[in-house]
Design an enzyme around this catalytic site. Structure first.
Site, short mmCIF file in Angstrom:
data_model
loop_
_atom_site.label_atom_id
_atom_site.label_comp_id
_atom_site.label_asym_id
_atom_site.label_seq_id
_atom_site.Cartn_x
_atom_site.Cartn_y
_atom_site.Cartn_z
N THR A 44 40.93 47.22 35.58
CA THR A 44 41.20 48.22 34.68
C THR A 44 41.66 50.09 36.02
OG1 THR A 44 38.94 48.80 35.48
CG2 THR A 44 39.76 47.99 33.28
N TYR A 107 34.12 47.97 23.62
CA TYR A 107 34.94 48.96 21.50
C TYR A 107 33.42 47.52 20.64
CZ TYR A 107 35.14 51.46 17.48
OH TYR A 107 35.73 51.86 16.66
N TYR A 133 33.44 40.48 34.68
CA TYR A 133 33.49 42.42 35.26
C TYR A 133 32.91 43.24 33.78
CZ TYR A 133 35.87 46.59 36.14
OH TYR A 133 35.73 47.94 36.59
N ARG A 138 32.13 52.26 30.95
CA ARG A 138 33.12 52.03 30.39
C ARG A 138 33.43 50.72 28.78
NH1 ARG A 138 37.39 54.64 33.79
NH2 ARG A 138 39.30 54.58 32.18
N LYS A 161 31.99 40.52 39.94
CA LYS A 161 32.52 42.44 39.28
C LYS A 161 31.30 43.55 39.34
CE LYS A 161 35.33 46.20 39.75
NZ LYS A 161 36.88 46.97 39.65
N ILE A 203 36.18 45.53 45.58
CA ILE A 203 36.65 45.91 44.10
C ILE A 203 36.97 47.25 44.01
CG2 ILE A 203 37.34 45.40 42.68
CD1 ILE A 203 36.94 42.99 41.92
#
Length: 292
Positions: A44, A107, A133, A138, A161, A203
């Site tokens: 991302t 979303y 992840y 987000r 992550k 990360i």
């Protein structure tokens, strides 16, 4: 496998928005020289959400070629469509990446059962190691500890992550998933504490601008050298907030040009250049974190 200081690499672009492959190769060499332990390509932070599938594949392929087996390459392969994520996963597999990072579907807001089905379907499309992840800030979708534990039983789902910044998750995750399951922080401000609590690495966005210092921080934390880890964390602290003064990766890409790591700062719309106020904040953080 995937431990220590891993950079969430930006994707350099020309003014017209096309990928700057020459600079991308230069960034790979920069990180190898600075001691970075691994690269996440087109995650991302690499603006994956604005790249078409052919561009995404081309950028990851360029990183794999430039790395030439010297450090692990983890490819961003997530999407909010399971079918698209499987398409990307198969393409990344063919490129010869070492593993893949699959973000929770954004979303759609799937249920936990939907998340299990999504990640299992992706994992079944490849033999390559998969990292989950979780970044609900987000995606508006939180992968619960229970779901991670269930998915950890899949042979090639090897780690997580965690960008929640919630340190209370680390110990329960370790207990539920076992010692071999990789727990990687995705939240720079809490990364040191995450590693001291039993995490395996980070990360990182900050790694793009201070890779040698971030590597030293990770090495100290993973070795249990609390005093050194705290000192290095305090040194980098101004960047943790400054690099998120606007949506990532806007500030970090601008910081990289300011430091001379890259030649240009360009983005794909809807991302745009940072405001002058944001530039002032980032510039002050850069000055405050100059190596001594």
């Amino acid at each position: 496998m995937f431990r220590g200081s891993i950079v969430a690499l930006v994707t350099p672009m020309h003014q017209d928005g096309q990928i700057d492959f020459s600079t991308l190769a230069d960034l790979v060499e920069f990180h190898i020289e600075q001691g970075t332990d691994g690269i996440v390509a087109v995650g991302t932070t690499g603006e994956s959400a604005t790249l078409g599938v052919p561009e995404h594949i081309a950028a990851v392929g360029a990183v794999v070629k430039a790395v030439a087996g010297r450090i692990p390459v983890i490819a961003g392969s997530g999407a909010n469509s399971t079918a698209e994520a499987i398409e990307l996963t198969r393409a990344m597999d063919a490129l010869g990446v070492d593993g893949m990072l699959t973000v929770a579907p954004y979303y759609n807001k799937p249920s936990q059962n939907g998340l299990v089905a999504h990640f299992k379907a992706i994992a079944a499309a490849t033999d390559k190691p998969q990292l989950l992840y979780n970044v609900p800030g987000r995606t508006v979708c939180d992968i619960s500890n229970e779901t991670v534990a269930e998915l950890s039983k899949v042979d090639n789902i090897v780690g997580l992550k965690d960008a929640t910044g919630d340190l209370s998750r680390v110990t329960p995750l370790r207990q539920a998933c076992g010692e071999e399951f990789l727990l990687l922080s995705g939240d720079d401000p809490t990364a040191m504490a995450f590693m001291l609590a039993g995490g395996d690495g980070v990360i990182s966005v900050t790694n793009n601008v201070r890779p040698a210092e971030f590597k030293a921080l990770c090495s100290a934390a993973l070795a249990g050298d609390i005093a050194t880890a705290r000192r290095l964390d305090a040194q980098l602290l101004p960047l943790y907030s400054a690099l998120f003064v606007e949506a990532n990766p806007i500030p970090v890409k601008w910081a990289m040009e300011e430091l001379g790591i890259t030649r240009e700062t360009h983005f794909r719309l809807p991302l745009t250049e940072p405001s002058e106020h944001s530039k002032t904040i980032v510039r002050a953080a850069i000055e405050a974190t100059q190596p001594v």
